[in-house]
Design a protein around this motif. Structure first.
Motif, PDB file in Angstrom:
ATOM      1  N   LEU A  56       0.821  -1.221   0.000  1.00 38.72           N
ATOM      2  CA  LEU A  56       0.000   0.000   0.000  1.00 38.72           C
ATOM      3  C   LEU A  56       0.849   1.263   0.000  1.00 38.72           C
ATOM      4  CD1 LEU A  56      -2.753  -1.090   2.546  1.00 38.72           C
ATOM      5  CD2 LEU A  56      -2.870  -1.073   0.043  1.00 38.72           C
ATOM      6  N   ASN A  57       2.146   1.106   0.039  1.00 42.81           N
ATOM      7  CA  ASN A  57       3.027   2.263   0.133  1.00 42.81           C
ATOM      8  C   ASN A  57       4.114   2.237  -0.954  1.00 42.81           C
ATOM      9  OD1 ASN A  57       3.761   4.677   1.321  1.00 42.81           O
ATOM     10  ND2 ASN A  57       5.238   3.706   2.672  1.00 42.81           N
ATOM     11  N   LEU A  58       3.773   1.705  -2.120  1.00 39.88           N
ATOM     12  CA  LEU A  58       4.735   1.659  -3.208  1.00 39.88           C
ATOM     13  C   LEU A  58       4.857   3.037  -3.860  1.00 39.88           C
ATOM     14  CD1 LEU A  58       3.795  -1.735  -4.912  1.00 39.88           C
ATOM     15  CD2 LEU A  58       5.728  -1.256  -3.392  1.00 39.88           C
ATOM     16  N   PRO A  59       6.020   3.346  -4.401  1.00 40.31           N
ATOM     17  CA  PRO A  59       6.189   4.656  -5.037  1.00 40.31           C
ATOM     18  C   PRO A  59       5.412   4.753  -6.349  1.00 40.31           C
ATOM     19  CG  PRO A  59       8.131   3.299  -5.400  1.00 40.31           C
ATOM     20  CD  PRO A  59       7.238   2.539  -4.451  1.00 40.31           C
ATOM     21  N   ASP A  60       5.094   5.983  -6.719  1.00 33.59           N
ATOM     22  CA  ASP A  60       4.494   6.252  -8.026  1.00 33.59           C
ATOM     23  C   ASP A  60       5.593   6.417  -9.070  1.00 33.59           C
ATOM     24  OD1 ASP A  60       1.700   6.523  -7.107  1.00 33.59           O
ATOM     25  OD2 ASP A  60       2.513   8.242  -6.008  1.00 33.59           O
ATOM     26  N   ILE A  61       6.767   6.841  -8.583  1.00 32.94           N
ATOM     27  CA  ILE A  61       7.881   7.138  -9.477  1.00 32.94           C
ATOM     28  C   ILE A  61       9.196   6.775  -8.792  1.00 32.94           C
ATOM     29  CG2 ILE A  61       8.007   9.551  -8.696  1.00 32.94           C
ATOM     30  CD1 ILE A  61       8.757  10.284 -11.621  1.00 32.94           C
ATOM     31  N   ILE A  62      10.115   6.246  -9.590  1.00 34.75           N
ATOM     32  CA  ILE A  62      11.448   5.900  -9.111  1.00 34.75           C
ATOM     33  C   ILE A  62      12.477   6.662  -9.932  1.00 34.75           C
ATOM     34  CG2 ILE A  62      13.187   4.063  -8.948  1.00 34.75           C
ATOM     35  CD1 ILE A  62      10.873   2.081  -8.461  1.00 34.75           C
ATOM     36  N   PHE A  63      13.413   7.295  -9.237  1.00 32.20           N
ATOM     37  CA  PHE A  63      14.561   7.944  -9.888  1.00 32.20           C
ATOM     38  C   PHE A  63      15.763   7.047  -9.595  1.00 32.20           C
ATOM     39  CE2 PHE A  63      11.526  11.305  -9.183  1.00 32.20           C
ATOM     40  CZ  PHE A  63      11.505  11.917 -10.427  1.00 32.20           C
ATOM     41  N   LEU A  64      16.373   6.535 -10.640  1.00 34.95           N
ATOM     42  CA  LEU A  64      17.355   5.470 -10.520  1.00 34.95           C
ATOM     43  C   LEU A  64      18.724   5.875 -11.058  1.00 34.95           C
ATOM     44  CD1 LEU A  64      17.927   2.368 -10.041  1.00 34.95           C
ATOM     45  CD2 LEU A  64      17.155   2.039 -12.409  1.00 34.95           C
ATOM     46  N   ASP A  65      19.721   5.812 -10.192  1.00 35.41           N
ATOM     47  CA  ASP A  65      21.104   6.019 -10.620  1.00 35.41           C
ATOM     48  C   ASP A  65      21.583   4.723 -11.266  1.00 35.41           C
ATOM     49  OD1 ASP A  65      23.586   7.319 -10.904  1.00 35.41           O
ATOM     50  OD2 ASP A  65      24.305   6.567  -8.977  1.00 35.41           O
ATOM     51  N   LEU A  66      22.548   4.828 -12.182  1.00 38.25           N
ATOM     52  CA  LEU A  66      23.057   3.635 -12.853  1.00 38.25           C
ATOM     53  C   LEU A  66      24.237   3.005 -12.129  1.00 38.25           C
ATOM     54  CD1 LEU A  66      22.873   4.782 -16.578  1.00 38.25           C
ATOM     55  CD2 LEU A  66      21.310   3.264 -15.350  1.00 38.25           C
ATOM     56  N   GLN A  86       3.542  -7.893 -10.898  1.00 37.64           N
ATOM     57  CA  GLN A  86       3.046  -8.391  -9.611  1.00 37.64           C
ATOM     58  C   GLN A  86       2.848  -7.272  -8.593  1.00 37.64           C
ATOM     59  OE1 GLN A  86       6.100 -11.208  -8.521  1.00 37.64           O
ATOM     60  NE2 GLN A  86       6.203 -11.902 -10.633  1.00 37.64           N
ATOM     61  N   LEU A  87       3.228  -6.049  -8.922  1.00 45.44           N
ATOM     62  CA  LEU A  87       3.209  -4.969  -7.939  1.00 45.44           C
ATOM     63  C   LEU A  87       1.833  -4.352  -7.720  1.00 45.44           C
ATOM     64  CD1 LEU A  87       6.580  -3.209  -8.842  1.00 45.44           C
ATOM     65  CD2 LEU A  87       6.110  -4.828  -6.994  1.00 45.44           C
ATOM     66  N   GLY A  88       0.932  -4.495  -8.666  1.00 44.55           N
ATOM     67  CA  GLY A  88      -0.415  -3.979  -8.479  1.00 44.55           C
ATOM     68  C   GLY A  88      -0.581  -2.506  -8.778  1.00 44.55           C
ATOM     69  N   LYS A  89       0.471  -1.851  -9.262  1.00 47.43           N
ATOM     70  CA  LYS A  89       0.348  -0.455  -9.670  1.00 47.43           C
ATOM     71  C   LYS A  89       1.443  -0.149 -10.677  1.00 47.43           C
ATOM     72  CE  LYS A  89       1.583   3.212  -7.008  1.00 47.43           C
ATOM     73  NZ  LYS A  89       1.794   4.046  -5.815  1.00 47.43           N
ATOM     74  N   LYS A  90       1.169   0.828 -11.522  1.00 48.77           N
ATOM     75  CA  LYS A  90       2.178   1.251 -12.494  1.00 48.77           C
ATOM     76  C   LYS A  90       3.147   2.206 -11.798  1.00 48.77           C
ATOM     77  CE  LYS A  90       2.810   3.441 -17.011  1.00 48.77           C
ATOM     78  NZ  LYS A  90       4.145   3.823 -16.688  1.00 48.77           N
ATOM     79  N   ILE A  91       4.419   1.924 -11.933  1.00 53.04           N
ATOM     80  CA  ILE A  91       5.458   2.770 -11.347  1.00 53.04           C
ATOM     81  C   ILE A  91       6.332   3.293 -12.483  1.00 53.04           C
ATOM     82  CG2 ILE A  91       7.446   2.867  -9.792  1.00 53.04           C
ATOM     83  CD1 ILE A  91       6.181   0.498  -8.249  1.00 53.04           C
ATOM     84  N   SER A  92       6.422   4.608 -12.595  1.00 55.05           N
ATOM     85  CA  SER A  92       7.284   5.212 -13.612  1.00 55.05           C
ATOM     86  C   SER A  92       8.727   5.191 -13.115  1.00 55.05           C
ATOM     87  CB  SER A  92       6.873   6.667 -13.871  1.00 55.05           C
ATOM     88  OG  SER A  92       5.556   6.725 -14.350  1.00 55.05           O
TER      89      SER A  92
END
Length: 140
Positions: A56-66, A86-92
């Protein structure tokens, strides 16, 4: 009565603690997100995403370093591609990197879950556009 736009739940995956702190502060100051989770490597982030207690607390967006120890951004994306359904929501996911190598940029473009590639230091206006688009999607 004006209803404020919902704030976006964000996540930054970067082993540079100082950069991550500044990034979180920027999101707060610009009222883009009041909840920013930070992980220092992809492995910790994947474990968080897979944990059913965080559903219930997954992010909407992830900023990812390489470039990170333990699990770098590319390895994270490989794992993320496998678990995203499997996460149940779209995460950008946005790559957030100082690399200007065209191979990195092309490689990122070929990963379906990558929404964009942002160069460090981050452009505040670009961030605001990304969050505005996410908030628009959240209201639909």
């Amino acid at each position: 009565m004006i209803v404020p736009a919902p704030l976006v739940n964000a996540c930054i995956i970067d082993n540079n603690k100082i950069y991550a702190y500044g990034f979180k502060k920027l999101l707060s100051i610009k009222d883009l997100s009041n909840q920013v989770t930070h992980f220092e490597n992809g492995s910790d982030a994947i474990a968080h995403l897979k944990n059913p207690g965080n559903a219930l607390n997954l992010p909407d967006i992830i900023f990812l370093d390489l470039s990170m120890p333990v699990m770098d951004g590319w390895e994270f994306m490989k794992e993320f591609e496998e678990i995203k359904s499997q996460l149940g929501k779209k995460i950008s996911v946005y790559i957030l990197s100082s690399s200007i190598d065209s191979h990195d940029i092309d490689r990122a473009k070929n990963i379906p879950s990558v929404s964009g590639y942002i160069f460090k230091p981050v452009d505040v206006q670009r961030l605001q556009e990304i969050f505005k688009n996410l908030q628009g999607i959240a209201r639909q």
